[in-house]
Design an enzyme around this catalytic site. Structure first.
Site, PDB file in Angstrom:
ATOM      1  N   ASN A  27      -5.158   6.096  -6.983  1.00 51.08           N
ATOM      2  CA  ASN A  27      -5.721   7.448  -6.940  1.00 51.08           C
ATOM      3  C   ASN A  27      -4.713   8.486  -7.439  1.00 51.08           C
ATOM      4  O   ASN A  27      -4.273   9.385  -6.723  1.00 51.08           O
ATOM      5  CB  ASN A  27      -6.247   7.799  -5.546  1.00 51.08           C
ATOM      6  CG  ASN A  27      -5.236   7.578  -4.444  1.00 51.08           C
ATOM      7  OD1 ASN A  27      -4.257   6.875  -4.610  1.00 51.08           O
ATOM      8  ND2 ASN A  27      -5.489   8.196  -3.300  1.00 51.08           N
ATOM      9  N   HIS A  85     -11.249   0.739   1.240  1.00 51.52           N
ATOM     10  CA  HIS A  85     -11.002   1.877   2.122  1.00 51.52           C
ATOM     11  C   HIS A  85     -12.286   2.048   2.932  1.00 51.52           C
ATOM     12  O   HIS A  85     -13.248   2.655   2.456  1.00 51.52           O
ATOM     13  CB  HIS A  85     -10.693   3.129   1.287  1.00 51.52           C
ATOM     14  CG  HIS A  85     -10.507   4.380   2.080  1.00 51.52           C
ATOM     15  ND1 HIS A  85      -9.272   4.966   2.244  1.00 51.52           N
ATOM     16  CD2 HIS A  85     -11.389   5.175   2.740  1.00 51.52           C
ATOM     17  CE1 HIS A  85      -9.406   6.068   2.983  1.00 51.52           C
ATOM     18  NE2 HIS A  85     -10.688   6.212   3.284  1.00 51.52           N
ATOM     19  N   HIS A 129      -5.694  -0.278   5.879  1.00 47.26           N
ATOM     20  CA  HIS A 129      -5.370   0.544   7.065  1.00 47.26           C
ATOM     21  C   HIS A 129      -6.410   0.454   8.194  1.00 47.26           C
ATOM     22  O   HIS A 129      -7.095   1.422   8.528  1.00 47.26           O
ATOM     23  CB  HIS A 129      -5.126   2.010   6.684  1.00 47.26           C
ATOM     24  CG  HIS A 129      -6.021   2.575   5.641  1.00 47.26           C
ATOM     25  ND1 HIS A 129      -7.396   2.580   5.732  1.00 47.26           N
ATOM     26  CD2 HIS A 129      -5.745   3.174   4.449  1.00 47.26           C
ATOM     27  CE1 HIS A 129      -7.914   3.154   4.677  1.00 47.26           C
ATOM     28  NE2 HIS A 129      -6.937   3.519   3.870  1.00 47.26           N
ATOM     29  N   ASP A 180       1.404   2.834   3.867  1.00 46.63           N
ATOM     30  CA  ASP A 180       0.449   3.795   3.311  1.00 46.63           C
ATOM     31  C   ASP A 180       1.213   5.078   2.955  1.00 46.63           C
ATOM     32  O   ASP A 180       0.780   6.191   3.240  1.00 46.63           O
ATOM     33  CB  ASP A 180      -0.690   4.092   4.276  1.00 46.63           C
ATOM     34  CG  ASP A 180      -1.861   4.826   3.613  1.00 46.63           C
ATOM     35  OD1 ASP A 180      -1.810   5.068   2.391  1.00 46.63           O
ATOM     36  OD2 ASP A 180      -2.831   5.178   4.327  1.00 46.63           O
ATOM     37  N   ASP A 186      -8.942   3.223  -3.075  1.00 40.75           N
ATOM     38  CA  ASP A 186      -8.320   3.786  -1.881  1.00 40.75           C
ATOM     39  C   ASP A 186      -8.318   5.311  -1.917  1.00 40.75           C
ATOM     40  O   ASP A 186      -7.997   5.929  -2.927  1.00 40.75           O
ATOM     41  CB  ASP A 186      -6.892   3.285  -1.725  1.00 40.75           C
ATOM     42  CG  ASP A 186      -6.308   3.719  -0.395  1.00 40.75           C
ATOM     43  OD1 ASP A 186      -6.864   3.324   0.638  1.00 40.75           O
ATOM     44  OD2 ASP A 186      -5.320   4.467  -0.389  1.00 40.75           O
ATOM     45  N   HIS A 199       0.843  -1.205   0.000  1.00 44.56           N
ATOM     46  CA  HIS A 199       0.000   0.000   0.000  1.00 44.56           C
ATOM     47  C   HIS A 199       0.876   1.252   0.000  1.00 44.56           C
ATOM     48  O   HIS A 199       1.287   1.759   1.044  1.00 44.56           O
ATOM     49  CB  HIS A 199      -0.898   0.003   1.243  1.00 44.56           C
ATOM     50  CG  HIS A 199      -1.974   1.041   1.210  1.00 44.56           C
ATOM     51  ND1 HIS A 199      -3.221   0.814   1.753  1.00 44.56           N
ATOM     52  CD2 HIS A 199      -2.004   2.299   0.721  1.00 44.56           C
ATOM     53  CE1 HIS A 199      -3.963   1.900   1.594  1.00 44.56           C
ATOM     54  NE2 HIS A 199      -3.236   2.814   0.977  1.00 44.56           N
ATOM     55  N   HIS A 210       1.556   5.188  -2.230  1.00 48.16           N
ATOM     56  CA  HIS A 210       1.085   6.194  -3.191  1.00 48.16           C
ATOM     57  C   HIS A 210       2.327   6.820  -3.827  1.00 48.16           C
ATOM     58  O   HIS A 210       3.108   7.486  -3.150  1.00 48.16           O
ATOM     59  CB  HIS A 210       0.247   7.258  -2.490  1.00 48.16           C
ATOM     60  CG  HIS A 210      -0.976   6.706  -1.820  1.00 48.16           C
ATOM     61  ND1 HIS A 210      -2.181   6.581  -2.462  1.00 48.16           N
ATOM     62  CD2 HIS A 210      -1.155   6.209  -0.569  1.00 48.16           C
ATOM     63  CE1 HIS A 210      -3.062   6.041  -1.631  1.00 48.16           C
ATOM     64  NE2 HIS A 210      -2.461   5.808  -0.474  1.00 48.16           N
ATOM     65  N   LEU A 211       2.504   6.576  -5.116  1.00 53.40           N
ATOM     66  CA  LEU A 211       3.680   7.092  -5.808  1.00 53.40           C
ATOM     67  C   LEU A 211       3.387   8.350  -6.623  1.00 53.40           C
ATOM     68  O   LEU A 211       4.290   8.906  -7.255  1.00 53.40           O
ATOM     69  CB  LEU A 211       4.284   6.001  -6.702  1.00 53.40           C
ATOM     70  CG  LEU A 211       4.772   4.759  -5.956  1.00 53.40           C
ATOM     71  CD1 LEU A 211       5.472   3.800  -6.906  1.00 53.40           C
ATOM     72  CD2 LEU A 211       5.690   5.120  -4.791  1.00 53.40           C
ATOM     73  N   ARG A 212       2.121   8.779  -6.637  1.00 57.50           N
ATOM     74  CA  ARG A 212       1.699  10.093  -7.173  1.00 57.50           C
ATOM     75  C   ARG A 212       1.823  10.259  -8.680  1.00 57.50           C
ATOM     76  O   ARG A 212       1.347  11.254  -9.218  1.00 57.50           O
ATOM     77  CB  ARG A 212       2.480  11.220  -6.487  1.00 57.50           C
ATOM     78  CG  ARG A 212       2.407  11.220  -4.967  1.00 57.50           C
ATOM     79  CD  ARG A 212       1.004  11.337  -4.438  1.00 57.50           C
ATOM     80  NE  ARG A 212       0.975  11.563  -2.996  1.00 57.50           N
ATOM     81  CZ  ARG A 212      -0.067  11.332  -2.227  1.00 57.50           C
ATOM     82  NH1 ARG A 212      -1.185  10.843  -2.755  1.00 57.50           N
ATOM     83  NH2 ARG A 212      -0.027  11.576  -0.941  1.00 57.50           N
TER      84      ARG A 212
END
Length: 430
Positions: free
Chosen positions: A99, A184, A237, A310, A157, A65, A67-69
């Site tokens: 996302n 989520h 989470h 996360d 998510d 989990h 977030h690499l944007r």
């Protein structure tokens, strides 16, 4: 391909139950041999020997989990900086949440993410695609096409799939494609306007309350739907004791449910938000000391399967200003191993429990070729020095995101080498 011999270390491999001195030989990208000390074949010309004395040798860590944007918010993080932070942090595999902008809800985005990661040759990147188009909670994505393109799971998510009919359909489709739905769990009505845990402290702080019930009602409904469909269901989470109790009961019933907890929720509580420090603003919020203890207990028991970062990197401006307007999230890839070692040092977790939750279990949940150092397995290895005390300093992060509430915390050790497919992709110098 040259061979790598890792000698003198303490092998901790939950997949085989080994916690003992062992030497490991990597050849042609896979684990070629695991032997008692001094029993490996003699080194050949060009072989590299890594002295792991006093260190742990473990299956490459898996963060399911992050977030690499990229695409869309590369000023916060991009695939290169994120995977660089991953290998520095000891992770050989990471799963990127969808996302982004555009959302990863099409084959084109999934394939772009995979191709870029493959070119970089750092950690393995496994895309998690969206459950619904544009994360809108209405129309399902083309799960079959996305699975074929390389998606290993599906999640909205950042947003909850709150419609029961939509969630049932998602679970049914996921079952037909042999994949897993990651929820989520956040009822949007109950959590509306919430910034911190709903309780006495949140009331005194004067910020909107976010009750544990917002998570619990979604998990309760989804467990019913998992029972109905027989599909694999994973809770992202987990934050509260009520959810742990429901998962315990569901697992006892034999339902195909799993879950994760963040490093942050294992360490912090709502009391840590009392100073209005925007670096403590996360989704879901930190809850009570009792909830934190339930998360630790659930992890030890195996009710909670995996520990995740996360990883949510932000630009400096995203965390400046007041608590209400600040972005949610903590940058965690650079620090999670060190922080988890603190829980081992305190006796809250055993080394085996830590490695199981950070490698073997998440690999099993997603069916990834990782999480084991058995002979013939992928040559993904993390070497950890549990006795390398230092102070967390965001200036040293590889991630673009420096947003952490743990700056200045003294931690007992860290990852010192990460190997992917038999190739060293990170090695700590000095």
């Amino acid at each position: 391909m040259d061979h790598i011999r890792i000698v003198g270390g303490r092998l901790i491999d939950p997949s085989s139950g080994i916690d003992a001195p062992r030497d490991v030989l990597l050849a042609d990208g896979v684990v070629s041999a695991v032997e008692k000390p001094g029993k490996l074949p003699a080194p050949g010309q060009g072989d590299r020997t890594v002295d792991a004395s006093g260190r742990w040798v473990v299956p490459g860590l898996v963060d399911m989990h992050v977030h690499l944007r990229e695409p869309g918010d590369e000023h916060k993080e991009d695939i290169a900086s994120g995977l660089g932070a991953a290998v520095k942090g000891g992770f050989s595999s990471v799963c990127a949440m969808p996302n982004t902008d555009p959302v990863n809800d099409t084959r084109a985005v999934t394939e772009m993410i995979r191709r870029k990661a493959e070119r970089l040759g750092l950690a393995r990147l496994y895309p998690v695609a969206a459950i619904t188009r544009a994360l809108a909670g209405k129309e399902l994505t083309e799960m079959g096409d996305l699975t074929d393109a390389g998606a290993v799971a599906f999640s909205d998510d950042g947003r909850c799939v709150s419609g029961s009919g939509t969630m049932r359909c998602a679970l049914e489709y996921a079952l037909s494609f042999g994949t897993v739905i990651i929820q989520h769990a956040q009822d949007p009505d109950l959590s509306a306007g919430g910034l911190t845990h709903e309780g006495p402290l949140g009331t005194r702080l004067g910020m909107g309350g976010w009750p544990s019930a917002a998570e619990e009602v979604i998990v309760a409904r989804d467990i019913v739907l998992a029972r109905l469909t027989g599909s694999r269901y994973h809770v992202a989470h987990v934050s509260c004791a009520g959810t742990v109790g429901m998962l315990r009961q569901a697992k006892a019933e034999g339902l195909p449910v799993s879950s994760e907890v963040t490093v942050n929720h294992l360490l912090l509580t709502d009391a840590d938000t009392a100073g209005y420090d925007t670096l403590t603003k996360v989704s879901p919020p930190f809850r009570t000391a009792g909830d934190r203890q339930a998360l630790l207990d659930g992890l030890r028991e195996g009710v909670i399967d995996a520990v995740v970062t996360d990883h949510a990197p932000h630009a400096l401006l995203d965390k400046e200003g007041d608590y209400r307007s600040a972005s949610f999230g903590i940058s965690g890839l650079d620090t999670s191993v060190s922080l988890m070692l603190g829980l081992v040092e305190s006796g809250d977790l055993t080394p085996m429990q830590m490695i199981r939750a950070m490698s073997t279990a998440p690999a099993r949940v997603l069916g990834l070729p990782a999480g084991t150092l058995s002979v013939g397995a992928a040559g993904d290895v993390t070497v950890i020095d549990p006795a390398d005390p230092h102070v967390i300093d965001p200036k040293t992060f590889v991630s673009k995101g420096k947003n952490t509430p743990f700056a200045g915390r003294r931690v007992p050790g860290r990852a010192v080498m990460t190997i992917v497919a038999g190739r060293v992709v990170f090695e700590r110098q000095g």
